[in-house]
Design a protein around this motif. Sequence first.
Motif, mmCIF file in Angstrom:
data_model
loop_
_atom_site.group_PDB
_atom_site.id
_atom_site.type_symbol
_atom_site.label_atom_id
_atom_site.label_comp_id
_atom_site.label_asym_id
_atom_site.label_seq_id
_atom_site.Cartn_x
_atom_site.Cartn_y
_atom_site.Cartn_z
ATOM 1 N N GLY A 127 0.801 -1.219 0.000
ATOM 2 C CA GLY A 127 0.000 0.000 0.000
ATOM 3 C C GLY A 127 0.835 1.271 0.000
ATOM 4 O O GLY A 127 0.333 2.355 0.263
ATOM 5 N N LYS A 128 2.117 1.162 -0.296
ATOM 6 C CA LYS A 128 3.026 2.302 -0.286
ATOM 7 C C LYS A 128 3.362 2.720 -1.710
ATOM 8 O O LYS A 128 3.132 1.964 -2.653
ATOM 9 C CB LYS A 128 4.310 1.940 0.463
ATOM 10 C CG LYS A 128 4.064 1.655 1.936
ATOM 11 C CD LYS A 128 5.358 1.370 2.646
ATOM 12 C CE LYS A 128 5.063 1.181 4.135
ATOM 13 N NZ LYS A 128 6.261 0.922 4.903
ATOM 14 N N PRO A 129 3.958 3.911 -1.863
ATOM 15 C CA PRO A 129 4.436 4.309 -3.191
ATOM 16 C C PRO A 129 5.454 3.282 -3.715
ATOM 17 O O PRO A 129 6.050 2.531 -2.953
ATOM 18 C CB PRO A 129 5.090 5.670 -2.936
ATOM 19 C CG PRO A 129 4.432 6.180 -1.697
ATOM 20 C CD PRO A 129 4.137 4.961 -0.860
ATOM 21 N N ALA A 130 5.673 3.320 -4.995
ATOM 22 C CA ALA A 130 6.423 2.260 -5.678
ATOM 23 C C ALA A 130 7.819 2.004 -5.116
ATOM 24 O O ALA A 130 8.195 0.856 -4.883
ATOM 25 C CB ALA A 130 6.513 2.568 -7.174
ATOM 26 N N LYS A 131 8.623 3.029 -4.900
ATOM 27 C CA LYS A 131 10.003 2.799 -4.450
ATOM 28 C C LYS A 131 10.060 2.154 -3.065
ATOM 29 O O LYS A 131 10.687 1.105 -2.901
ATOM 30 C CB LYS A 131 10.826 4.078 -4.498
ATOM 31 C CG LYS A 131 12.290 3.834 -4.132
ATOM 32 C CD LYS A 131 13.146 5.064 -4.261
ATOM 33 C CE LYS A 131 12.787 6.046 -3.189
ATOM 34 N NZ LYS A 131 13.663 7.199 -3.113
ATOM 35 N N PRO A 132 9.409 2.733 -2.038
ATOM 36 C CA PRO A 132 9.453 2.050 -0.741
ATOM 37 C C PRO A 132 8.769 0.687 -0.768
ATOM 38 O O PRO A 132 9.193 -0.242 -0.070
ATOM 39 C CB PRO A 132 8.769 3.016 0.229
ATOM 40 C CG PRO A 132 8.110 4.041 -0.594
ATOM 41 C CD PRO A 132 8.734 4.016 -1.948
ATOM 42 N N ALA A 133 7.760 0.553 -1.597
ATOM 43 C CA ALA A 133 7.073 -0.748 -1.711
ATOM 44 C C ALA A 133 8.023 -1.803 -2.264
ATOM 45 O O ALA A 133 8.048 -2.943 -1.788
ATOM 46 C CB ALA A 133 5.835 -0.624 -2.595
ATOM 47 N N MET A 134 8.832 -1.431 -3.259
ATOM 48 C CA MET A 134 9.772 -2.377 -3.842
ATOM 49 C C MET A 134 10.819 -2.795 -2.809
ATOM 50 O O MET A 134 11.111 -3.987 -2.651
ATOM 51 C CB MET A 134 10.458 -1.780 -5.070
ATOM 52 C CG MET A 134 11.477 -2.717 -5.707
ATOM 53 S SD MET A 134 12.269 -1.994 -7.148
ATOM 54 C CE MET A 134 10.930 -2.033 -8.316
ATOM 55 N N LEU A 135 11.367 -1.830 -2.112
ATOM 56 C CA LEU A 135 12.391 -2.136 -1.111
ATOM 57 C C LEU A 135 11.807 -2.993 0.005
ATOM 58 O O LEU A 135 12.425 -3.960 0.448
ATOM 59 C CB LEU A 135 12.980 -0.849 -0.542
ATOM 60 C CG LEU A 135 13.732 0.039 -1.537
ATOM 61 C CD1 LEU A 135 14.159 1.343 -0.875
ATOM 62 C CD2 LEU A 135 14.912 -0.684 -2.141
ATOM 63 N N GLU A 136 10.624 -2.644 0.456
ATOM 64 C CA GLU A 136 9.987 -3.394 1.539
ATOM 65 C C GLU A 136 9.603 -4.800 1.093
ATOM 66 O O GLU A 136 9.721 -5.751 1.860
ATOM 67 C CB GLU A 136 8.754 -2.642 2.025
ATOM 68 C CG GLU A 136 8.147 -3.239 3.264
ATOM 69 C CD GLU A 136 7.030 -2.393 3.814
ATOM 70 O OE1 GLU A 136 5.937 -2.940 4.029
ATOM 71 O OE2 GLU A 136 7.253 -1.185 4.033
ATOM 72 N N ALA A 137 9.151 -4.954 -0.125
ATOM 73 C CA ALA A 137 8.733 -6.274 -0.617
ATOM 74 C C ALA A 137 9.924 -7.201 -0.845
ATOM 75 O O ALA A 137 9.816 -8.407 -0.649
ATOM 76 C CB ALA A 137 7.927 -6.117 -1.913
ATOM 77 N N TYR A 138 11.050 -6.641 -1.230
ATOM 78 C CA TYR A 138 12.213 -7.463 -1.575
ATOM 79 C C TYR A 138 13.065 -7.824 -0.362
ATOM 80 O O TYR A 138 13.505 -8.961 -0.212
ATOM 81 C CB TYR A 138 13.080 -6.738 -2.617
ATOM 82 C CG TYR A 138 14.107 -7.637 -3.256
ATOM 83 C CD1 TYR A 138 13.794 -8.372 -4.384
ATOM 84 C CD2 TYR A 138 15.383 -7.762 -2.728
ATOM 85 C CE1 TYR A 138 14.726 -9.214 -4.981
ATOM 86 C CE2 TYR A 138 16.323 -8.595 -3.309
ATOM 87 C CZ TYR A 138 15.992 -9.317 -4.433
ATOM 88 O OH TYR A 138 16.907 -10.153 -4.998
ATOM 89 N N LEU A 139 13.323 -6.870 0.493
ATOM 90 C CA LEU A 139 14.249 -7.052 1.610
ATOM 91 C C LEU A 139 13.504 -7.478 2.874
ATOM 92 O O LEU A 139 13.427 -6.735 3.848
ATOM 93 C CB LEU A 139 15.048 -5.762 1.835
ATOM 94 C CG LEU A 139 15.976 -5.388 0.679
ATOM 95 C CD1 LEU A 139 16.547 -3.979 0.872
ATOM 96 C CD2 LEU A 139 17.094 -6.402 0.513
ATOM 97 N N THR A 140 12.963 -8.676 2.847
ATOM 98 C CA THR A 140 12.188 -9.188 3.977
ATOM 99 C C THR A 140 12.787 -10.486 4.507
ATOM 100 O O THR A 140 13.419 -11.242 3.751
ATOM 101 C CB THR A 140 10.730 -9.478 3.560
ATOM 102 O OG1 THR A 140 10.731 -10.559 2.619
ATOM 103 C CG2 THR A 140 10.065 -8.254 2.956
#
Length: 190
Positions: free
Chosen positions: A81-94
Amino acid sequence: MGHSQAQKQANHDRIVEAAVGLFRERGLGGIGVAEVMRAAGLTHGGFYSHFESRDALVAEALAKAFAVDERRLEKAMAKTGKPAKPAMLEAYLTPIHRDNPAIGCTAAALVADIARGGAQARAIFTEQMRRYADRVAAVLPKDSPTAQADALFAFSALVGALLIARAVDDPALSDAVLESARRNLTKAIA
């Protein structure tokens, strides 16, 4: 398509799916044709009616895995539910991504194997790397003259951080690697 052609295609798809999971989990070099066929629930003897060589299977499995990765990343980004850049970082680095290489990023799971692999695997990875860079560049500011270079850096840092987080045996250090990469990439690719 007749029934036998439909069944042959279904078997082919099962072989590719089995190969994708095994390759992501254990690498390209450690998996033989017999093991892939066993994982697909088929006999070893039928392999060559589907593929001309093991390298052909590797190429098709890589292409399939990268396509799945792109769809999976898009879904994960949408869930934040975040803008694209933070969403990408959050989705990948988990931690979930770190702990499950068999269902995670193919590049992170296989980049070292691909670097030592054949020309066909390297060509597929090169094309995918271009797509990843374009995907990352799309979430960066459009007026940035360094968007493509920043995207290459970001993708390299994402994969590198994930690999290091997987390699260390200290859970706290592993989590710190992921958090540090998220925080610093957020700042670095503003």
